[in-house]
Write an enzyme that holds these catalytic residues in place. Structure first.
Site, PDB file in Angstrom:
ATOM      1  N   SER A 121       2.635 -53.162 -37.746  1.00  0.00           N
ATOM      2  CA  SER A 121       1.852 -52.302 -37.553  1.00  0.00           C
ATOM      3  C   SER A 121       2.493 -50.864 -37.350  1.00  0.00           C
ATOM      4  CB  SER A 121       0.593 -52.793 -36.954  1.00  0.00           C
ATOM      5  OG  SER A 121      -0.356 -51.978 -36.814  1.00  0.00           O
ATOM      6  N   GLU A 159      17.701 -42.073 -43.228  1.00  0.00           N
ATOM      7  CA  GLU A 159      19.010 -42.736 -43.838  1.00  0.00           C
ATOM      8  C   GLU A 159      19.188 -44.361 -43.395  1.00  0.00           C
ATOM      9  OE1 GLU A 159      22.558 -40.502 -44.403  1.00  0.00           O
ATOM     10  OE2 GLU A 159      23.631 -42.091 -43.198  1.00  0.00           O
ATOM     11  N   ARG A 210      18.488 -38.633 -40.164  1.00  0.00           N
ATOM     12  CA  ARG A 210      19.289 -39.717 -39.761  1.00  0.00           C
ATOM     13  C   ARG A 210      18.733 -40.896 -39.781  1.00  0.00           C
ATOM     14  NH1 ARG A 210      22.079 -36.249 -41.030  1.00  0.00           N
ATOM     15  NH2 ARG A 210      24.424 -35.775 -40.388  1.00  0.00           N
TER      16      ARG A 210
END
Lengths: 137, 137, 137, 137, 137, 137, 137, 137, 137, 137
Positions: J105, J82, J79
């Site tokens: 960073s 995604e 997830r």
């Protein structure tokens, strides 16, 4: 387009970098689309190469950085890739030993290339110079 | 095995390289399996680290060179990969302009790493130095 | 474009290579975009094939070398790939035994192809001939 | 196991190939597992290297041929791969022009490797020699 | 273009193959770009389909052979791929047992397809027929 | 284990298939782990090869079917793969023309292999024979 | 083109499927290029959407089936992929236990989708319904 | 281990699911390592199969979910994959039309499998049933 | 097109998000094609940027979501990818410990980005905020 | 080993992090092998979990960082992947607009995770907090 114009004008990369007072490798990378160029420099490049203002605008825009994977197999580029495969883990060991746990920055970073004369044949000398960044939570 | 022995003996890579009178990056790469080591050096390393002669023999054998692809994603190594993606095509342009059509050799080649002090934070400086080879039929 | 012009003119590759006094395989590779061609040769090729000067210019430009991966599955090319898969490690062993640790250069290198007549069916003979380069730090 | 025994016995590949009266590259490839070896040769190799009969049996069994993809990135092997990427399409053109539509067989095929002396440095010469097979329905 | 013309003319593949007196699968493969077609056949196909001489020329040119990998997932083609995954190693065993070490040629080779009537539903019968080639050094 | 036992007993695949009254290719595929074998057959195979009942049990278990991708590059298997790349789209066209929209089943399916004698060299003939399945909602 | 026309006409997929008296999922899949459509249905769709006869013809042509791999990462489609990764081996076990060795056909097959009301939020219910095919030699 | 024990005990999956009062597909998936099992159920399974408490503990631990990619090519699992390739985009269209922009949850989700008798051959019916989740910022 | 218009109008992303009263990251994602935009917002965006109604329509259409894999190597995006590689398994452990077996929804989900001032250099703070969904059969 | 010991001791991750006075996500990541741990902390962890000093030593060694690609498909981790695919380019736009050309960073960086209560179901809130680094030559 820039490459074609450059050849037509018979200008070397160093000529262009000199004209805009920029480091050589940075300048070539920027003109190949890896760095946005400040407006003044973009305009001077376009003036030098007789390119119109749309080019100057596109030189200033924020790029997506990266390389076409097919280019990694070009022999001139591949030798760097091969050197990284052979010596990368050794460089990692030595960075950790000398500096501690961290990386060489690729952002606060510069590259230079030079010719070193040598009786057995001149040498290409490429220097990667990046700030050490330690893992810092 | 070598890494573990080195830590146990509290020896730095430079100590080992000094002992066998070898360049630092070459020495680390060889001990990580990327270069065969001459018999004398292999034996001195094993004496230094209290390793037996089977190790010394395996250090002398001809390796298959290359890197485990998973290691290319280690952040310390990846930054070199990223720098190559961003600046590789620029280096290719400049090699061709300065030297003509050809490559920087990765065989007649050396790498060095150094610390450069800097008020904003020290820097990692890595130098790739390879003989220029022109395409010659 | 060059291929189409060549077929239209009913010229063989050897005719073109002869006209520009170049080795056969080099000449074909250059016209397929793998080598920049000196100006004189590029112009003679274009004259021979009735192609305009833009083609001659593009033949002189520095290429990105490499092969479309889809072509590696073409049966005529794949047989070389298969031979390399079956005999590559053996060639590596024999290069190291005969020459020491190093490589056959693919830059200081030439390829030749010939027909060898044979009662059971003629044979394709391809010779790879590259300078030995030893690992030299 | 064979490699280790060979080193221990201080035998060159040519010594083994001579002992079993086999072509050099074929012999190395067979001992690296790319060709089944006739019983007589397998037994003579094992006698020469003081290996037991289980090894001789396994040398006679039918192998699955191919290369570990990681080995294709070994620099000594990669240079052949690179030469194929640069010159493969040119070889295809020339095979079709000289022989017609078909391939160089990789089965009715032999490879040889030789050292060619040269004032600028000796050369590795590898010859691929395969029967031409035309597409024949 | 050929497919569209064929549909427009309401011609079956067998009609075209019959017209040029060619084996059915060979003819379809050639028109899909996998075999160069002799001039006479190429011209008769174009006459039959009302296509101009540029198409006839392109049908005669030497193709790069191979398949778009996306097509391998088309269910009609994938079932052959699956059968090869399930039975390929068994076919290899049986070729080696019956013929010795070697391959079924894919060059001196033909394919045929037929309908076999069957009370439980007709069957697709595809025959691969290639010359055995033994490994011969 | 089965392969080793079979070689030790000097039994051909056809001997085993005959003993258990099974089609030849099916039998080899099953013993290579692509089909579960009925208990009676599994036990007869193990009796024939002097293998214990654990083997017979594992021959009856439901397998995961498929091929190690590395095997697809074995030359004997690859030629089928290549034939599918060259002729697969033609087979698809002809299945759709002759049978309509659908596939050759790879489940209600059999394969056979035979030697066909030929004056120019004997031929490997492989027959794929699967029920046509039309897309039926 | 069909999608745009459908939106312009403010027609739902169910309206189109109803007009041509076809199952809903089949109809959408066909209009997305996964099934050839009979002439009558193709023409009625084009009439409904004011599309010309070239579209109707292309709806009737035999497609290459499959999905752009990029679409598999679309979240709405990926959840099915994830469910298959988590539950696929369990479904395989249960098919073999209940039906024996074989598969659910994806050809003699239908899919349906429905909304199931639920107090905690309505649910998407997708039913895969395919004929069991047993391995039958 | 569980599979072997289950076969030895001649227990069906439904027997185990019944014993622990769990849905059938969930139970098989959990025992294949895709769901952690509550302590009580894990212990009852182990009691039923005569497995020791270490197994029961490992059944309760949190798994990494997913499928070995090689299994996706098993024909029984591949047919689901193929159905998703052919009908996935259609399902996406219909979910968006019926429910709006969102997904079928694969977490608040259940799967069921059933046999549906049919005169032409029984059918495998698999139902995916997941809560609709709309994109909600 | 939207990016170019935005630059031409000298409008920041926050200006657009403010104009349509939408969360900032959602607004940018929607304009980059990852969310359908309600009609009113799409029209206001187009009015603001002097774009025509075809753009407004396409902003409302249901997208296929996902990222061009080449973009994952852009350094600004890659750092998130790297953080996920380094800390993803730790986040999984902590989600399971704190919430139980389940996931952070990526659908009932929002992202925010902020600048946090810091004496050593300002910081990018990105917050992922998604509803916990437990596995619920 | 650490995970097993932790479960056996019934210690939560927060208990361990508290014991060694370390940030929670850092501590879990370090124990999963993504950060070397200072000697004192490594020893206290091992004392707490009754693990021997070899474990403490290995916790201090410099790791190769990265994730097993198979884990990226675990739903809990996916997830995040995604969300990065859907929102990554938007985050890039906003970083460039707010901070200029550069990156967040991943080295001077911390992650935190928290539960946020919510009437519709509690939420997982993950914060990425990294120093902005501008491209600085």
């Amino acid at each position: 387009m820039i490459t074609a114009a450059r050849v037509r004008k018979k200008l070397g990369w160093a000529d262009i970098a000199g004209e805009i007072d920029a480091p050589l490798v940075w300048c070539v990378a920027a003109l190949l689309g890896q760095h946005p160029m400040p407006a003044g420099q973009a305009e001077r490049v376009c003036a030098l190469l007789d390119l119109d203002s749309a080019v100057a605008e596109s030189l200033q825009s924020q790029p997506s950085r990266g390389i076409d994977p097919a280019l990694l197999a070009d022999p001139t580029i591949y030798r760097f890739q091969e050197a990284l495969a052979v010596y990368g883990p050794a460089l990692k060991e030595l960075i950790h030993e000398e500096f501690g746990d961290g990386i060489m920055s690729a952002i606060n970073f510069k590259v230079d290339i030079a010719r070193r004369e040598h009786p057995d044949g001149d040498r290409v000398v490429v220097t990667f110079d990046g700030k050490f960044l330690d893992y810092r939570w």
